[in-house]
Enzyme design. Structure first.
Site, short mmCIF file in Angstrom:
data_model
loop_
_atom_site.label_atom_id
_atom_site.label_comp_id
_atom_site.label_asym_id
_atom_site.label_seq_id
_atom_site.Cartn_x
_atom_site.Cartn_y
_atom_site.Cartn_z
N TYR A 150 0.82 -1.22 0.00
CA TYR A 150 0.00 0.00 0.00
C TYR A 150 0.85 1.26 0.00
O TYR A 150 0.41 2.31 -0.46
CB TYR A 150 -0.90 0.03 1.24
N LYS B 50 3.09 -15.55 2.18
CA LYS B 50 3.26 -16.22 0.90
C LYS B 50 4.75 -16.55 0.79
O LYS B 50 5.43 -16.14 -0.17
CB LYS B 50 2.75 -15.29 -0.23
N ASP C 108 -3.23 -18.24 0.17
CA ASP C 108 -4.27 -18.89 -0.65
C ASP C 108 -4.98 -19.96 0.17
O ASP C 108 -6.21 -20.06 0.17
CB ASP C 108 -3.68 -19.44 -1.95
N ASP D 241 -6.42 -6.89 4.08
CA ASP D 241 -7.56 -6.22 3.44
C ASP D 241 -8.51 -7.26 2.87
O ASP D 241 -9.73 -7.21 3.08
CB ASP D 241 -7.04 -5.30 2.33
N ASP E 176 -12.34 -9.04 4.65
CA ASP E 176 -13.67 -9.00 4.02
C ASP E 176 -14.29 -10.40 4.01
O ASP E 176 -15.49 -10.56 4.27
CB ASP E 176 -13.58 -8.49 2.57
C1 IPM Z 1 -10.34 -1.09 4.12
C2 IPM Z 1 -10.62 -0.44 2.79
C3 IPM Z 1 -9.45 0.49 2.45
C4 IPM Z 1 -8.21 -0.35 2.32
C5 IPM Z 1 -9.68 1.37 1.20
C6 IPM Z 1 -10.93 2.19 1.31
C7 IPM Z 1 -8.49 2.25 0.94
O1 IPM Z 1 -10.84 -1.40 1.83
O2 IPM Z 1 -10.19 -0.36 5.12
O3 IPM Z 1 -10.27 -2.31 4.17
O4 IPM Z 1 -7.96 -0.95 1.25
O5 IPM Z 1 -7.47 -0.46 3.29
MG MG Z 2 -10.94 -3.42 2.57
#
Ligand code: IPM
Ligand code: MG
Length: 358
Positions: free
Chosen positions: A141, A192, A224, A248, A252
């Site tokens: 990032y 990884k 993975d 990240d 999710d």
């Molecule tokens: C998160 C989001 C952010 C990230 C974006 C909005 C920059 O997806 O906080 O997970 O990728 O870190």
């Molecule tokens: Mg995110």
């Protein structure tokens, strides 16, 4: 002196969900003598519209002087064609990096009342309680060099750099082991290492730091496989620690195991425990203004703030209990309604405040 909290509503559903979280904070001020001062500032697209910058100086200074920060969400389709430096996401990333909020705690907890909202079978997710510790201010990032360049043959090439210095790995390792000590004492480090040198070093440092936490069991998993194990048998995990981008993605997935990303808060902490608190989900421009947003992730972010930055664990427990109570009452926003009837963002916020008062 009262504790200063910076409130950053942001974009999309951000202002709507922050409204409800602020109601909860105000209730704590009035009914539980919580001594806090709330100061609001713009971030992301909203800040860009106002001042031409997604992270204005005034916002950054407010956040630097605050004891904790509560953020809604940033981003929206109308900003996607802006140059990268001006995009809403840059406001969030800038804040994380300026304040050195390197340790991102993302819990994935399944509320028993919502077992049916998960797309996985109830026996796979019931009782789920994972904590993902994501490194937040390094890795791909932020690595340099980065950009899009034109090659000699005229073709364009995009490039980013995945880089981790030892001290960055060490401090996130300590975060993860400390969190594990307060939970199930298991850390799975996700990397990884079969392909990336960065991961080889990551693994080496994890093993070294783990020696200082003999009670914690450390394991390693390739990313993975980890993504597969998360949907196959998620209850094998207690704490997962991983790099910025893997975290990240995996957070999710982990969030969705619980039925809705609309339920999950997060904390981003610096080395002194100062933190920024925000829901895991984004600005959801598609439902902004429809009153459908679930404010519970933001309200639970307030609870994390009380626990991790304000040293008010008892009030944090109260908020979590109030959220559980409204779920018991059958209150659902659309995302967790499983096709049934649902209430508005505001009704959900009001119900939590009422449960807090009761
Ligand atoms: C998160 C989001 C952010 C990230 C974006 C909005 C920059 O997806 O906080 O997970 O990728 O870190
Ligand atoms: Mg995110």
């Amino acid at each position: 002196m009262s504790t200063k909290i910076a409130i950053l509503p942001g974009d999309g559903i951000g202002p709507e969900i922050i409204n409800e979280a602020v109601k909860v904070l105000e209730c704590l001020q009035q009914d539980y003598a919580l001594d806090v001062e709330l100061d609001t500032a713009a971030i992301g697209g909203a800040a860009y519209d106002e001042s031409g910058s997604p992270l204005p100086e005034t916002t950054l200074n407010l956040c630097k002087s605050a004891d904790a920060i509560l953020l809604g969400a940033v981003g929206g389709p109308q900003y996607e064609s802006l140059e990268r430096e001006l995009r809403p996401e840059k406001g969030l990333l800038g804040l994380r990096s300026e304040l050195e909020l390197f340790s991102n705690l993302r819990p994935a907890i399944l509320y028993p009342q919502l077992a049916n909202a998960s797309s996985l079978k109830p026996e796979i997710v019931s009782g789920l309680d994972i904590m993902i510790v994501r490194e937040l201010t390094g890795g791909i990032y932020f690595g340099q060099p980065r950009g899009i360049r034109t090659l000699d043959n005229g073709e364009q090439e995009g490039y980013n750099t995945l880089v981790y210095a030892e001290h960055e790995i060490e401090r996130i390792a300590h975060s993860a082991f400390n969190v594990a000590m307060k939970r199930g004492k298991k850390v799975c480090s996700v990397d990884k290492a079969n392909v990336l040198e960065v991961s080889e070093l990551w693994r080496e440092v994890m093993i070294r730091v783990s020696k200082e936490y003999p009670e914690v069991e450390l394991s390693h998993m390739y990313v993975d496989n980890a993504s597969m194990q998360l949907v196959k048998w998620p209850k094998q995990f207690d704490v997962m620690v991983t790099k910025n981008m893997f975290g990240d993605i995996l957070s999710d997935t982990a969030a969705m195991l619980t039925g809705s990303i609309g339920m999950l808060p997060s904390a981003s902490l610096d080395k002194n425990g100062k933190g920024m608190y925000e829901p895991i989900h984004g600005s959801a421009p598609d439902i902004a203004g429809t009153k459908k947003a679930n404010p519970l992730a933001t309200i639970l972010s307030v609870s994390m703030m009380l626990r991790y930055s304000l040293n008010q664990a008892e009030l944090a427990d109260r908020i979590e209990k109030a959220v559980s109570d409204v779920l018991d009452q059958g209150m659902r926003t659309e995302d967790i309604a499983d096709g049934g009837s649902y209430v508005s963002t505001q009704e959900m916020g009001d119900a939590v405040v009422k449960a807090l008062k009761a």
